[in-house]
Design a protein around this motif. Structure first.
Motif, PDB file in Angstrom:
ATOM      1  N   ARG A 216       0.850  -1.182   0.000  1.00 20.76           N
ATOM      2  CA  ARG A 216       0.000   0.000   0.000  1.00 20.76           C
ATOM      3  C   ARG A 216       0.884   1.229   0.000  1.00 20.76           C
ATOM      4  O   ARG A 216       1.890   1.288   0.729  1.00 20.76           O
ATOM      5  CB  ARG A 216      -0.923   0.032   1.223  1.00 20.76           C
ATOM      6  CG  ARG A 216      -2.057   1.066   1.072  1.00 20.76           C
ATOM      7  CD  ARG A 216      -2.951   1.096   2.290  1.00 20.76           C
ATOM      8  NE  ARG A 216      -2.502   2.121   3.229  1.00 20.76           N
ATOM      9  CZ  ARG A 216      -2.799   2.124   4.529  1.00 20.76           C
ATOM     10  NH1 ARG A 216      -3.512   1.150   5.051  1.00 20.76           N
ATOM     11  NH2 ARG A 216      -2.369   3.085   5.308  1.00 20.76           N
ATOM     12  N   ALA A 217       0.536   2.221  -0.825  1.00 23.38           N
ATOM     13  CA  ALA A 217       1.319   3.447  -0.915  1.00 23.38           C
ATOM     14  C   ALA A 217       0.371   4.637  -0.996  1.00 23.38           C
ATOM     15  O   ALA A 217      -0.764   4.517  -1.460  1.00 23.38           O
ATOM     16  CB  ALA A 217       2.228   3.414  -2.139  1.00 23.38           C
ATOM     17  N   THR A 218       0.844   5.776  -0.546  1.00 27.01           N
ATOM     18  CA  THR A 218       0.037   6.994  -0.499  1.00 27.01           C
ATOM     19  C   THR A 218       0.560   8.011  -1.498  1.00 27.01           C
ATOM     20  O   THR A 218       1.774   8.275  -1.546  1.00 27.01           O
ATOM     21  CB  THR A 218       0.070   7.600   0.917  1.00 27.01           C
ATOM     22  OG1 THR A 218      -0.448   6.638   1.845  1.00 27.01           O
ATOM     23  CG2 THR A 218      -0.760   8.869   0.988  1.00 27.01           C
ATOM     24  N   LYS A 219      -0.339   8.564  -2.292  1.00 28.20           N
ATOM     25  CA  LYS A 219       0.059   9.600  -3.245  1.00 28.20           C
ATOM     26  C   LYS A 219       0.542  10.830  -2.473  1.00 28.20           C
ATOM     27  O   LYS A 219      -0.197  11.406  -1.671  1.00 28.20           O
ATOM     28  CB  LYS A 219      -1.123   9.966  -4.141  1.00 28.20           C
ATOM     29  CG  LYS A 219      -0.785  11.003  -5.219  1.00 28.20           C
ATOM     30  CD  LYS A 219      -1.977  11.255  -6.121  1.00 28.20           C
ATOM     31  CE  LYS A 219      -1.691  12.329  -7.148  1.00 28.20           C
ATOM     32  NZ  LYS A 219      -2.840  12.545  -8.080  1.00 28.20           N
ATOM     33  N   GLY A 220       1.798  11.182  -2.694  1.00 26.36           N
ATOM     34  CA  GLY A 220       2.390  12.307  -1.986  1.00 26.36           C
ATOM     35  C   GLY A 220       2.831  11.996  -0.575  1.00 26.36           C
ATOM     36  O   GLY A 220       3.265  12.897   0.154  1.00 26.36           O
ATOM     37  N   GLY A 221       2.749  10.710  -0.157  1.00 26.99           N
ATOM     38  CA  GLY A 221       3.132  10.338   1.201  1.00 26.99           C
ATOM     39  C   GLY A 221       4.611  10.524   1.471  1.00 26.99           C
ATOM     40  O   GLY A 221       5.433  10.411   0.559  1.00 26.99           O
ATOM     41  N   ARG A 222       4.947  10.780   2.721  1.00 28.81           N
ATOM     42  CA  ARG A 222       6.346  11.042   3.079  1.00 28.81           C
ATOM     43  C   ARG A 222       6.848  10.170   4.233  1.00 28.81           C
ATOM     44  O   ARG A 222       8.000  10.276   4.634  1.00 28.81           O
ATOM     45  CB  ARG A 222       6.535  12.515   3.448  1.00 28.81           C
ATOM     46  CG  ARG A 222       6.270  13.469   2.281  1.00 28.81           C
ATOM     47  CD  ARG A 222       6.526  14.911   2.665  1.00 28.81           C
ATOM     48  NE  ARG A 222       6.318  15.823   1.550  1.00 28.81           N
ATOM     49  CZ  ARG A 222       7.232  16.094   0.620  1.00 28.81           C
ATOM     50  NH1 ARG A 222       8.430  15.524   0.702  1.00 28.81           N
ATOM     51  NH2 ARG A 222       6.975  16.925  -0.357  1.00 28.81           N
TER      52      ARG A 222
END
Length: 259
Positions: A216-222
């Protein structure tokens, strides 16, 4: 009451998922839904009212598993094969769920997506099970539909991730399943535009290497990368593990579907 399907009955079976609560009609031959779709659904975190889109839905297994949670989720199920898309529509009616089925090439242009109501920055969640077998190492199936569903090209992963990035809102999430030996490829594809990556490996046997990865990955995640304990499908005595049984029965979500 569920409406009767118009797919040829002789060419399909009706199979139970989520402990029999989800019934799916699918082809006797060709691409058939299995554990991967349910693991993908169990790794997909949603909230009431989210705009959820599944890429490569097949007969609708993963997307309908998510919709069956009863959280006011009305997913858009995207499938390139018109015959599978027709079965997905049948399965929406069979299970009396709310979902939209769209016959569309995931790798198509933004204009094609917008024409069916899937404009840029419009989705909260995208989930996908792209074709992931390496054509150089796997014998191609003689069935064209099965071949298209299973064999990846050199650009498949990057193209599907690109489409998800375009469709997702800022801070929207992408959940995918891929073969375990392709983890580096997944991380490379996500490097442009995604962060806060979470990974869980899936092992078929206790003493064997992982066979799948859930990501799972988040758009714009840091946030930094997070690795969760592996999911073991079968224990050391080759019996289904308690966790796997609970997840496949729809009784429990996996960590990526909760955090």
């Amino acid at each position: 009451m569920a409406e009767p399907v118009d797919a040829a009955a002789q060419s399909t079976t009706e199979d139970g998922f989520l402990g029999g609560r989800l019934r799916l009609r699918q082809p006797v031959t060709g691409h058939r839904a299995g554990h991967d779709a349910i693991l993908l659904a169990a790794s997909t975190r949603v909230r009431a009212g989210y705009r959820v889109v599944e890429f490569g839905t097949g007969v609708g297994a993963a997307g309908l598993a998510v919709a069956s949670r009863g959280e006011r989720i009305v997913p858009a199920l995207v499938e390139i094969d018109p015959d599978l898309a027709a079965l997905a529509r049948d399965n929406v009616r069979l299970n009396e769920l709310a979902a939209e089925v769209v016959c569309l090439d995931v790798t198509g242009p933004a204009e094609a997506f917008a024409a069916v109501g899937l404009g840029p920055d419009s989705a909260d969640v995208v989930l996908m099970n792209p074709p992931f077998h390496d054509a150089a190492r796997h014998r191609a199936s003689p069935d064209p539909a099965r071949q298209r569903a299973h064999l990846a090209t050199a650009t498949t992963l990057e193209a599907w991730v690109h489409a998800a990035r375009r469709l997702l809102k800022s801070s929207g999430t992408l959940t995918l399943i891929w073969r375990a030996d392709g983890l580096a490829d997944v991380l490379a594809a996500l490097d442009r535009g995604f962060g806060s990556v979470m990974v869980q490996a899936v092992h078929g046997q206790a003493d064997k290497p992982a066979i799948r990865i859930l990501v799972r990955a988040t758009k714009g995640g840091r946030a930094p990368l997070m690795l969760f304990p592996s999911l073991l499908l079968n224990d050391s005595s080759s019996q289904p593990s308690a966790m796997a049984q609970a997840v496949l029965a729809g009784e429990q979500l996996l960590p990526l579907g909760q955090f």
